[in-house]
Design a protein around this motif. Structure first.
Motif, PDB file in Angstrom:
ATOM      1  N   ILE A 115      -2.579   1.877   8.050  1.00  0.00           N
ATOM      2  CA  ILE A 115      -2.640   3.197   7.415  1.00  0.00           C
ATOM      3  C   ILE A 115      -4.088   3.675   7.363  1.00  0.00           C
ATOM      4  CG2 ILE A 115      -2.438   4.413   5.217  1.00  0.00           C
ATOM      5  CD1 ILE A 115       0.122   3.071   4.722  1.00  0.00           C
ATOM      6  N   LEU A 116      -4.967   2.805   6.856  1.00  0.00           N
ATOM      7  CA  LEU A 116      -6.375   3.186   6.741  1.00  0.00           C
ATOM      8  C   LEU A 116      -7.002   3.377   8.119  1.00  0.00           C
ATOM      9  CD1 LEU A 116      -8.107   1.210   3.928  1.00  0.00           C
ATOM     10  CD2 LEU A 116      -7.321   3.534   3.973  1.00  0.00           C
TER      11      LEU A 116
ATOM     12  N   TYR B 185     -10.343   6.274  -1.463  1.00  0.00           N
ATOM     13  CA  TYR B 185     -10.600   6.834  -0.147  1.00  0.00           C
ATOM     14  C   TYR B 185      -9.517   7.841   0.220  1.00  0.00           C
ATOM     15  CZ  TYR B 185     -10.554   7.262   4.887  1.00  0.00           C
ATOM     16  OH  TYR B 185     -10.522   7.778   6.152  1.00  0.00           O
ATOM     17  N   LEU B 186      -8.275   7.530  -0.163  1.00  0.00           N
ATOM     18  CA  LEU B 186      -7.176   8.429   0.171  1.00  0.00           C
ATOM     19  C   LEU B 186      -7.085   9.597  -0.800  1.00  0.00           C
ATOM     20  CD1 LEU B 186      -4.505   5.746   1.072  1.00  0.00           C
ATOM     21  CD2 LEU B 186      -5.826   7.140   2.629  1.00  0.00           C
TER      22      LEU B 186
ATOM     23  N   ARG C 248      -5.861   6.548   9.696  1.00  0.00           N
ATOM     24  CA  ARG C 248      -6.489   7.712   9.078  1.00  0.00           C
ATOM     25  C   ARG C 248      -7.932   7.863   9.535  1.00  0.00           C
ATOM     26  NH1 ARG C 248      -5.512  11.687   4.768  1.00  0.00           N
ATOM     27  NH2 ARG C 248      -4.301  12.179   6.589  1.00  0.00           N
ATOM     28  N   TYR C 249      -8.658   6.762   9.521  1.00  0.00           N
ATOM     29  CA  TYR C 249     -10.088   6.865   9.809  1.00  0.00           C
ATOM     30  C   TYR C 249     -10.358   7.180  11.274  1.00  0.00           C
ATOM     31  CZ  TYR C 249     -14.879   6.402   8.415  1.00  0.00           C
ATOM     32  OH  TYR C 249     -16.167   6.683   8.088  1.00  0.00           O
TER      33      TYR C 249
ATOM     34  N   LEU D  24       0.825  -1.204   0.000  1.00  0.00           N
ATOM     35  CA  LEU D  24       0.000   0.000   0.000  1.00  0.00           C
ATOM     36  C   LEU D  24       0.862   1.259   0.000  1.00  0.00           C
ATOM     37  CD1 LEU D  24      -2.819   1.058   0.012  1.00  0.00           C
ATOM     38  CD2 LEU D  24      -2.834   0.934   2.469  1.00  0.00           C
TER      39      LEU D  24
END
Lengths: 398, 317
Positions: free
Chosen positions: B258-259, A336-337, B262-263, A237
């Motif tokens: 990472i996600l 989303y990013l 962020r969330y 990622l």
């Protein structure tokens, strides 16, 4: 017997087709592909997925809304637009321009429209006196009258327009009043496009590099192994994000292109295929038939392309299916990013919007639900297909 | 063993060099200066900023400088967008937070999915096994993002409403061990649920492979108890794939977080990297990705060493 028939009659293919769930998955995938093809031919006009077709965040399946929402819908749908158009000097032209999706203004003389607008505004004023619309029966009756009055502004729909209007509202609308169904449908095209391009390119790169590394050995092998170790040493990622970021143009010259996404996916996803094909080539190289081909004096390229690569095609097929899933799922994360699809709808953008707008927190699940369901069916079908392919071609694989 | 480790490190040096170069080369396709200076900056201002940041130098020169810094573990570069804050300081803040999120997640995921894999392999072909496998495929077909969004909705919002006080935070982070459960437990659980599908399938396949081995048949015919066969014979022998899997999952957990970071607004490594990307902060991007890669290489070497520890038949050479 033609080549296709021979393939379809092979032991593996028969094994695949005996698996009923896999056949269902194949049919589903074919359906998605067909929709994607139709969309590429421009079956759905941009108006359908980009334009406002109704009130914001309306529920799907024509479920009834609560009184507050009904008031909001009646107030914002046509009333304001017609009122503004009537104030303009070129009334006829302005009225002609007013539209909400496929809805247009009723063909009535401006005076009549004006009186309807005024009566509606009068009803609205009376409605404002109520604090809560839900409980009071008087308010409900007034609200119904208000709705009927504003509906008189709208021209009745017929034929294709009627169908499209109702289809657009079938699964509700998003925060900006755009059709959720049409956006989710159009996203099929985007997903298939990204998935197929990525999977094709990656399988091609992976198979070529992998087989060359396995077959030639020596420094070719060293370089290829070094290359894929390098690429796989950065978390997937992180690499995706960096590449997508570097190739996304920012600011005024930003373009709505999928190119950064393609570059990011193609640069990261070829590793798995390369590794598997290299391993298989190392095995095949020792087989008697390859030795025989070499002894018969065939050149390296002939042996590689006629004798070895065709025998890794099952691995390519399995990897193609797996890569497609990977690409579709990664698109959601990139979108989303803010580094993924731009300028056209995609499931990733829909899910992101639903999360960011607070749709979910307020209990509005239509957008995220639709996007997830559309994606779920496709990814599930490919997951099942990959498993079935693996069972049929490569039963010893973990 | 040390000779083996040494050889592997030498072998991985070109890989590491290539990674640092690759990241810098990819980044060189983007010019961050106009975005940093805003619309009204003149050509001279942009040029002087470029000189100030060292972007006017050729790629090779910047590469050598950066590489020297990384090799000497010198992380005193200041952030481009936040002068005063060094990359080292950012790392010191972010790394413990990321570890507090990923390590429990990795541990729980592995333990739970190995157990489910064992159960599934034990009940192979029966309805329990089939429904577990099917549930895993279903779970794998839903986007990570959907898990996060609904996890936050159900875990923070609905659960908090149900018991009338917040159990899990919706957003944000505070340091301290006493705050861990409030801010971190929900992201950890989401992370576990997401990776469960993949891991369960993998461990099931490993275990099924083991059940067909001769030594298991021998153990059954000797009259060993089920629990002894499952947990001693099979688990011990399945250790190599499990270790490999855990080690391969390590960098994957960084990406997964990472996600999540962020969330949920958790200021870990992933969040810092994303912020750097949004702010065009090249030093952070370059150094963070080099560190990710360095950790990955270390974990791969460690995997090989662990093989030998857990399976005496493996010789390191």
């Amino acid at each position: 017997m033609s080549k296709l028939q021979r393939i379809l009659n092979s032991r593996e293919a028969r094994k695949l087709f005996r698996d009923k769930i896999a056949v269902v998955a194949l049919v589903l995938i074919a359906g998605y592909l067909l929709i994607a093809l139709l969309l590429m031919c421009g079956v759905l006009p941009p108006k359908a997925y980009a334009d406002v077709v109704g009130p914001s965040n309306s529920r799907g399946l024509f479920l009834s809304e609560n009184a507050e929402k009904r008031y909001e819908i009646a107030r914002t749908a046509m009333l304001g637009k017609v009122k503004r158009a009537l104030q303009r000097e070129d009334v006829e032209v302005a009225l002609d321009e007013v539209h909400l999706g496929w809805l247009r203004v009723a063909e009535k003389p401006p005076e009549e429209l004006k009186s309807i607008v005024e009566e509606s505004l009068e009803l609205q004023r009376q409605l404002k006196a109520f604090e809560r619309l839900d409980d009071d029966p008087d308010a409900k009756a007034l609200l119904t009258a208000f709705e009927q009055k504003t509906n008189q502004l709208v021209a009745p729909l017929s034929g294709a327009d009627y169908f499209m209007h109702n289809a657009a509202l079938l699964l509700g609308t998003d925060a900006q009043g755009r059709s959720i169904l049409f956006r989710a449908l159009y996203s099929i095209k985007v997903a298939i496009q990204i998935g197929v391009v990525t999977a094709l390119v990656c399988v091609l790169i992976g198979a070529l590099l992998g087989s060359a590394a396995g077959y030639f050995g020596g420094w070719v092998d060293y370089v290829v192994v070094w290359l894929y170790t390098t690429f796989s040493s950065i978390p997937n990622l992180v690499l995706l994000v960096i590449i997508a970021y570097a190739f996304t143009t920012s600011g005024s010259d930003a373009k709505d292109t999928l190119l950064p996404v393609y570059i990011a996916f193609c640069a990261t996803f070829w590793i798995g295929t390369c590794r598997v094909v290299r391993g298989e080539t190392l095995k095949l190289k020792q087989m008697e038939y390859v030795q025989a081909a070499k002894t018969a004096g065939f050149g390296s390229f002939r042996v590689l392309f006629r004798h070895i690569l065709p025998n890794t095609s099952h691995l390519m097929l399995i990897n193609f299916s797996l890569l497609l899933i990977g690409a579709i799922k990664s698109e959601v994360i990139l979108s989303y990013l803010g580094l993924g699809v731009k300028g056209q709808p995609s499931w990733g953008l829909m899910i992101r919007d639903a999360g960011n707008n607070g749709d979910v927190m307020t209990g509005f699940f239509w957008q995220i639900g639709t996007a997830t369901a559309f994606m779920f069916v496709l990814v599930l079908a490919f997951n099942i297909l990959s498993d079935a392919l693996q069972d049929a071609f490569d039963p010893k694989h973990l | 063993m040390w000779a083996f480790v040494f050889r592997r490190v030498i072998y991985n040096i070109p890989v590491f060099l290539a990674i640092v170069f690759m990241v810098m080369w990819i980044l060189s396709y983007r010019d961050p200066v106009p975005a940093m200076m805003g619309k009204n900056a003149s050509e001279e201002e942009i040029q002087s900023k470029r000189v100030e940041l060292g972007l006017d130098k050729p790629l090779a020169e910047r590469y050598v400088t950066r590489l020297k810094e990384i090799v000497l573990l010198d992380f005193s570069q200041e952030l481009w967008t936040m002068p005063g804050l060094t990359v080292g300081e950012l790392l010191r803040q972010a790394v413990p937070i990321s570890l507090a999120l990923t390590l429990p997640a990795l541990f729980l995921t592995t333990v739970i999915s190995v157990c489910i894999g064992l159960i599934s392999a034990y009940a192979r072909g029966r309805w329990l096994d089939r429904s577990l496998v099917f549930a895993a495929v279903l779970g794998m077909s839903i986007s990570f993002l959907v898990y996060i969004i609904f996890g936050q909705y159900l875990g923070s919002y609905q659960l908090g409403r149900l018991v009338n006080r917040p159990i899990f935070a919706i957003y944000g982070y505070e340091p301290g061990i006493q705050n861990w459960a409030y801010y971190m437990l929900l992201p950890v659980m989401i992370s576990v649920i997401v990776s469960m599908g993949y891991n369960t399938r993998f461990y099931r396949a490993v275990m099924v492979e083991e059940t067909t081995q001769d030594y298991i048949t021998t153990a059954w015919s000797k009259g060993a108890t089920t629990s002894k066969i499952m947990f001693v014979h099979m688990l011990r022998n399945a250790m190599i794939p499990i270790i490999t899997r855990v080690m391969i999952t390590l960098p994957l957990l960084v990406t997964g977080s990472i996600l999540l970071e962020r969330y949920f607004g958790i200021p870990g490594m992933g969040e810092a990297l994303l912020n750097a990307i949004n702010n065009n902060d090249f030093p952070v991007i370059e150094i963070f990705s080099s560190i990710f890669a360095g950790l990955f290489i270390c974990s791969i070497i460690l995997t090989d060493v662990l093989y030998a520890v857990f399976d005496p038949r493996v010789r390191l050479q």
